[in-house]
Motif scaffolding. Structure first.
Motif, short mmCIF file in Angstrom:
data_model
loop_
_atom_site.label_atom_id
_atom_site.label_comp_id
_atom_site.label_asym_id
_atom_site.label_seq_id
_atom_site.Cartn_x
_atom_site.Cartn_y
_atom_site.Cartn_z
N LYS A 16 -13.28 -6.48 -8.29
CA LYS A 16 -13.08 -5.04 -8.51
C LYS A 16 -12.25 -4.44 -7.38
CE LYS A 16 -15.38 -0.86 -9.96
NZ LYS A 16 -16.37 -0.40 -10.90
N PHE A 17 -12.48 -4.90 -6.15
CA PHE A 17 -11.69 -4.40 -5.03
C PHE A 17 -10.23 -4.81 -5.20
CE2 PHE A 17 -10.07 -4.61 -0.60
CZ PHE A 17 -10.20 -3.28 -0.28
N ALA A 18 -9.98 -6.04 -5.65
CA ALA A 18 -8.61 -6.50 -5.89
C ALA A 18 -7.94 -5.65 -6.96
CB ALA A 18 -8.60 -7.97 -6.28
N CYS A 19 -8.68 -5.28 -7.99
CA CYS A 19 -8.17 -4.40 -9.05
C CYS A 19 -7.82 -3.04 -8.47
CB CYS A 19 -9.21 -4.29 -10.16
SG CYS A 19 -8.78 -3.11 -11.46
N ASN A 23 -4.27 -1.12 -8.46
CA ASN A 23 -4.11 0.24 -9.00
C ASN A 23 -3.51 1.18 -7.96
OD1 ASN A 23 -5.07 -0.46 -11.51
ND2 ASN A 23 -7.09 0.47 -11.23
N ALA A 24 -3.98 1.07 -6.72
CA ALA A 24 -3.46 1.93 -5.66
C ALA A 24 -1.98 1.61 -5.41
CB ALA A 24 -4.27 1.74 -4.38
N ALA A 25 -1.62 0.34 -5.47
CA ALA A 25 -0.22 -0.06 -5.27
C ALA A 25 0.68 0.56 -6.33
CB ALA A 25 -0.09 -1.58 -5.27
N LYS A 26 0.17 0.66 -7.56
CA LYS A 26 0.95 1.29 -8.63
C LYS A 26 1.22 2.77 -8.32
CE LYS A 26 -0.93 -1.71 -12.22
NZ LYS A 26 -1.87 -1.79 -13.34
N GLN A 27 0.33 3.38 -7.53
CA GLN A 27 0.50 4.78 -7.13
C GLN A 27 1.29 4.90 -5.83
OE1 GLN A 27 -0.56 7.33 -9.05
NE2 GLN A 27 -1.24 5.81 -10.52
N GLY A 28 1.69 3.76 -5.26
CA GLY A 28 2.48 3.79 -4.04
C GLY A 28 1.66 3.74 -2.76
N ILE A 29 0.37 3.51 -2.88
CA ILE A 29 -0.51 3.41 -1.70
C ILE A 29 -0.83 1.94 -1.48
CG2 ILE A 29 -2.76 4.00 -0.73
CD1 ILE A 29 -1.11 6.47 -0.97
N LYS A 30 -0.48 1.43 -0.31
CA LYS A 30 -0.72 0.03 -0.01
C LYS A 30 -2.04 -0.12 0.75
CE LYS A 30 1.14 -4.11 2.02
NZ LYS A 30 2.14 -4.73 2.84
N ALA A 38 -3.56 4.42 5.04
CA ALA A 38 -2.21 4.38 4.49
C ALA A 38 -1.81 5.80 4.12
CB ALA A 38 -2.16 3.48 3.26
N SER A 39 -0.50 6.04 4.14
CA SER A 39 0.04 7.36 3.82
C SER A 39 1.19 7.26 2.85
CB SER A 39 0.55 8.05 5.09
OG SER A 39 -0.48 8.26 6.01
N LYS A 40 1.29 8.28 2.01
CA LYS A 40 2.44 8.42 1.10
C LYS A 40 2.51 9.87 0.65
CE LYS A 40 4.79 6.60 -2.89
NZ LYS A 40 5.16 7.60 -3.75
N SER A 41 3.68 10.42 0.71
CA SER A 41 3.95 11.78 0.21
C SER A 41 2.98 12.82 0.76
CB SER A 41 3.93 11.79 -1.32
OG SER A 41 4.87 10.89 -1.84
N GLY A 42 2.65 12.72 2.01
CA GLY A 42 1.77 13.71 2.63
C GLY A 42 0.29 13.47 2.43
N ILE A 43 -0.06 12.39 1.75
CA ILE A 43 -1.46 12.04 1.54
C ILE A 43 -1.79 10.84 2.42
CG2 ILE A 43 -3.18 11.21 -0.12
CD1 ILE A 43 -1.48 12.56 -2.31
N THR A 44 -2.84 10.96 3.20
CA THR A 44 -3.31 9.85 4.03
C THR A 44 -4.73 9.53 3.62
OG1 THR A 44 -1.92 10.52 5.88
CG2 THR A 44 -3.76 9.04 6.39
N ILE A 45 -4.98 8.27 3.31
CA ILE A 45 -6.33 7.83 2.97
C ILE A 45 -6.78 6.77 3.97
CG2 ILE A 45 -6.12 8.30 0.49
CD1 ILE A 45 -5.99 5.13 0.22
N ALA A 46 -8.08 6.71 4.16
CA ALA A 46 -8.69 5.67 4.98
C ALA A 46 -9.77 5.02 4.12
CB ALA A 46 -9.30 6.27 6.24
N TRP A 47 -9.97 3.72 4.31
CA TRP A 47 -10.97 3.01 3.52
C TRP A 47 -11.70 2.01 4.39
CZ3 TRP A 47 -5.84 2.03 3.47
CH2 TRP A 47 -5.44 0.74 3.79
N ASN A 48 -12.90 1.68 3.95
CA ASN A 48 -13.70 0.64 4.59
C ASN A 48 -14.47 -0.07 3.48
OD1 ASN A 48 -14.94 -0.99 6.45
ND2 ASN A 48 -16.49 0.53 7.01
N TYR A 49 -14.15 -1.34 3.29
CA TYR A 49 -14.79 -2.15 2.26
C TYR A 49 -15.60 -3.24 2.93
CZ TYR A 49 -15.29 -5.61 -1.50
OH TYR A 49 -15.79 -6.50 -2.39
N ALA A 50 -16.87 -3.34 2.56
CA ALA A 50 -17.77 -4.38 3.07
C ALA A 50 -18.09 -5.33 1.92
CB ALA A 50 -19.03 -3.76 3.65
N PRO A 51 -17.35 -6.43 1.77
CA PRO A 51 -17.57 -7.32 0.63
C PRO A 51 -18.97 -7.93 0.60
CG PRO A 51 -15.97 -8.28 2.16
CD PRO A 51 -16.27 -6.89 2.63
N GLU A 52 -19.58 -8.09 1.76
CA GLU A 52 -20.92 -8.69 1.80
C GLU A 52 -21.99 -7.78 1.19
OE1 GLU A 52 -20.10 -6.49 5.55
OE2 GLU A 52 -19.00 -8.04 4.48
N THR A 53 -21.75 -6.46 1.20
CA THR A 53 -22.71 -5.52 0.60
C THR A 53 -22.18 -4.88 -0.68
OG1 THR A 53 -21.88 -3.64 1.88
CG2 THR A 53 -23.69 -4.94 2.86
#
Length: 84
Positions: A16-19, A23-30, A38-53
């Motif tokens: 699901k994380f890979a999906c 999906n984010a890449a299709k929106q231009g967010i790597k 990551a940032s694009k067009s004035g939007i900056t997002i931050a993420w933290n994924y813990a695959p073990e949980t």
């Protein structure tokens, strides 16, 4: 604009994380790696994924003046929920 409230998701397995990454890449967010920002067009997002949980936190740190947190958070939810 200031940062938006963090969005937390549980039950995010690696497939699901890979999906979500695709999906984010299709929106231009790597999304590169289990945590970062990551940032694009004035939007900056931050993420933290813990695959073990299976927990994922995504937070919009910055938006352009014409986008509100409600709109950005709605898009984040759509990107996550579009993945099986």
């Amino acid at each position: 604009m200031s940062e938006c409230a963090a969005q937390s998701f549980s039950g995010i397995n690696p497939a699901k994380f890979a999906c979500l990454v695709a999906n984010a890449a299709k929106q231009g967010i790597k999304i590169d790696g289990n945590h970062g920002s990551a940032s694009k067009s004035g939007i900056t997002i931050a993420w933290n994924y813990a695959p073990e949980t299976g927990n994922l936190t995504i937070q919009c740190m910055e938006t352009p003046f014409y986008l509100g947190c409600d709109q950005v958070n709605s898009i984040i939810h759509e990107l996550v929920n579009d993945c099986p």
